[in-house]
Design a protein around this motif. Structure first.
Motif, PDB file in Angstrom:
ATOM      1  N   SER A 144      -3.906 -17.220 -12.152  1.00  0.00           N
ATOM      2  CA  SER A 144      -2.719 -16.827 -12.676  1.00  0.00           C
ATOM      3  C   SER A 144      -1.457 -17.464 -12.296  1.00  0.00           C
ATOM      4  CB  SER A 144      -2.595 -14.986 -11.066  1.00  0.00           C
ATOM      5  OG  SER A 144      -2.988 -15.956 -10.446  1.00  0.00           O
ATOM      6  N   LYS A 192      -2.626 -22.419 -26.890  1.00  0.00           N
ATOM      7  CA  LYS A 192      -1.071 -21.950 -25.340  1.00  0.00           C
ATOM      8  C   LYS A 192      -0.919 -23.648 -24.205  1.00  0.00           C
ATOM      9  CE  LYS A 192       1.050 -19.278 -22.451  1.00  0.00           C
ATOM     10  NZ  LYS A 192       0.845 -17.318 -22.214  1.00  0.00           N
ATOM     11  N   HIS A 193      -2.210 -24.469 -23.922  1.00  0.00           N
ATOM     12  CA  HIS A 193      -2.614 -24.305 -23.048  1.00  0.00           C
ATOM     13  C   HIS A 193      -3.519 -25.802 -22.856  1.00  0.00           C
ATOM     14  CE1 HIS A 193      -2.499 -21.010 -21.027  1.00  0.00           C
ATOM     15  NE2 HIS A 193      -1.601 -20.731 -20.441  1.00  0.00           N
ATOM     16  N   THR A 253       2.824 -23.040 -20.571  1.00  0.00           N
ATOM     17  CA  THR A 253       2.258 -23.668 -21.602  1.00  0.00           C
ATOM     18  C   THR A 253       2.038 -24.818 -21.581  1.00  0.00           C
ATOM     19  OG1 THR A 253       4.207 -23.750 -23.068  1.00  0.00           O
ATOM     20  CG2 THR A 253       3.425 -21.941 -23.485  1.00  0.00           C
ATOM     21  N   TYR A 304      -5.990 -20.776 -18.355  1.00  0.00           N
ATOM     22  CA  TYR A 304      -5.048 -18.596 -18.414  1.00  0.00           C
ATOM     23  C   TYR A 304      -5.619 -18.352 -17.467  1.00  0.00           C
ATOM     24  CZ  TYR A 304      -6.215 -14.259 -21.127  1.00  0.00           C
ATOM     25  OH  TYR A 304      -5.488 -13.265 -20.888  1.00  0.00           O
ATOM     26  N   TRP A 305      -6.753 -18.918 -16.864  1.00  0.00           N
ATOM     27  CA  TRP A 305      -7.779 -18.444 -15.560  1.00  0.00           C
ATOM     28  C   TRP A 305      -6.909 -17.953 -14.619  1.00  0.00           C
ATOM     29  CZ3 TRP A 305     -10.032 -14.207 -18.000  1.00  0.00           C
ATOM     30  CH2 TRP A 305      -9.996 -14.420 -18.956  1.00  0.00           C
ATOM     31  N   ASN A 352     -10.453 -24.242 -18.212  1.00  0.00           N
ATOM     32  CA  ASN A 352      -8.965 -23.284 -19.257  1.00  0.00           C
ATOM     33  C   ASN A 352      -7.849 -22.523 -18.052  1.00  0.00           C
ATOM     34  OD1 ASN A 352      -7.414 -21.463 -20.584  1.00  0.00           O
ATOM     35  ND2 ASN A 352      -8.451 -20.860 -21.461  1.00  0.00           N
ATOM     36  N   GLU A 391       0.456 -15.413 -29.360  1.00  0.00           N
ATOM     37  CA  GLU A 391      -0.572 -14.698 -29.092  1.00  0.00           C
ATOM     38  C   GLU A 391       0.571 -13.083 -28.303  1.00  0.00           C
ATOM     39  OE1 GLU A 391       1.553 -16.617 -25.648  1.00  0.00           O
ATOM     40  OE2 GLU A 391       0.316 -17.296 -27.084  1.00  0.00           O
ATOM     41  N   ARG A 436      -0.309 -18.730 -16.200  1.00  0.00           N
ATOM     42  CA  ARG A 436      -0.943 -17.809 -17.395  1.00  0.00           C
ATOM     43  C   ARG A 436      -0.557 -17.786 -18.256  1.00  0.00           C
ATOM     44  NH1 ARG A 436      -4.507 -12.979 -16.718  1.00  0.00           N
ATOM     45  NH2 ARG A 436      -5.832 -14.059 -16.162  1.00  0.00           N
ATOM     46  N   HIS A 437       0.868 -17.606 -17.443  1.00  0.00           N
ATOM     47  CA  HIS A 437       2.341 -16.989 -18.884  1.00  0.00           C
ATOM     48  C   HIS A 437       2.983 -18.585 -19.092  1.00  0.00           C
ATOM     49  CE1 HIS A 437       4.190 -18.427 -14.227  1.00  0.00           C
ATOM     50  NE2 HIS A 437       5.112 -18.350 -15.242  1.00  0.00           N
TER      51      HIS A 437
END
Length: 316
Positions: A227, A285-286, A233, A224-225, A222, A316, A230-231
């Motif tokens: 940094s 999202k990702h 897509t 998301y992890w 993922n 989110e 994360r913001h």
């Protein structure tokens, strides 16, 4: 009158030398308005024929009084967004107005309106069984027997049957067989492509209700992890590269599209024109977004008509 050395001068063109447009140039064949008159025996499949044409984006009007045909034909407009493929179901349900149909059709011809008549027919015993199965009276039955109404209707429609451009006998056809026949013979769209939607979603928000296939890409790491990602897509290049650069990601997309090939062929055979493929990750999202785009592009490369939809982006 022209004489040698003194040819009739044609008006100049701009820029000089560009030939004049043919004033009588015809519209391209795929933009010319098409008018179908759907008629025939009650119970022979007129409604199913109309439904099949609607599925092919024809504008369909059911139980139209014949005198309205000319006005409806004048509304047809070629080009994008216009009504250029019109089908009108005209039959004995219009009662006394039906007697006007022949004169209306002749008038359309005189006005230069092209049309085709599609006549649906079936054996009397089949029509009787179909009416008995739905327990509805024949529109011409009155106080008599069902067969009396069928006989009267056959006499009324004999002249239309003779002048029909397309005659479809539905005696031995299922509803799916009839829809295929309409695509092949009437609409000329037997090879019409599927309309695929590849939608990304987040499992935590629930499955898309209209999904025909669900793909789980939570086996990928993922972003998301990370940094820096994360913001972003899955539509952003850094995330896309991160997701598809993982071991097995592109192989998964390739093999999944390979596995879909016979399934999509089957959908065409079974007249299922709309297919939704849902690709899910945790939040939508990702990973699911990047993989949905990758799968959609591979399907496009194979000639499919595909759109993408990212259901849960921004949620989110």
């Amino acid at each position: 009158m022209e004489t040698p050395g003194n040819e009739e001068r044609r008006p100049p063109t701009v820029p000089e030398g560009i030939p004049l447009l043919d004033e009588e140039a015809k519209l391209p064949q795929n933009e010319r308005p098409e008018l179908l008159i759907i008629t025939g025996m009650s119970g022979a499949g007129r409604s199913r024929t109309a439904a099949a044409l609607e599925d092919l984006d024809w504008y369909v009007v059911d139980n139209l009084p014949p005198r309205m045909l000319a006005a409806l034909a004048r509304m047809m407009t070629p080009g994008e967004g216009g009504v250029h493929r019109l089908a009108a179901v005209v039959d004995v349900r219009s009662r006394e107005f039906f007697a006007e149909l022949v004169s209306v059709l002749d008038q359309l011809r005189l006005q230069g309106t092209d049309y085709r008549i599609v006549f649906l027919d079936a054996d009397d015993d089949v029509l009787v069984r179909r009416y008995e199965s739905v327990r509805r009276p024949h529109p011409l039955q009155g106080d008599g027997r069902l067969l009396d109404g069928i006989t009267e209707e056959r006499q009324l429609l004999a002249h239309l049957r003779r002048r029909a451009d397309v005659l479809i006998d539905t005696t031995d056809l299922s509803v799916h067989d009839l829809a295929r026949k309409v695509r092949e013979v009437v609409a000329g769209e037997s090879d019409r492509p599927l309309r695929l939607t590849v939608v990304s979603f987040g499992f935590k928000y629930g499955l898309p209700l209209d999904a025909d296939h669900v793909v789980d890409v939570r086996f990928l790491t993922n972003p998301y992890w990370v940094s820096e990602l994360r913001h972003l897509t899955g539509t952003d290049e850094p995330v896309r590269d991160y997701v598809l650069g993982q071991r097995g990601a592109t192989e998964f997309a390739d093999r999944y599209v390979d596995a879909l090939a016979p399934v999509l062929d089957g959908y065409i055979d079974e007249l299922k024109p709309f297919v939704t493929i849902a690709v899910g990750c945790t939040g939508g999202k990702h990973r699911s977004v990047a993989m949905a785009e990758a799968i959609a592009q591979r399907l496009r490369d194979r000639g499919q008509s595909v759109r993408t939809l990212h259901r849960d982006l921004g949620r989110e």
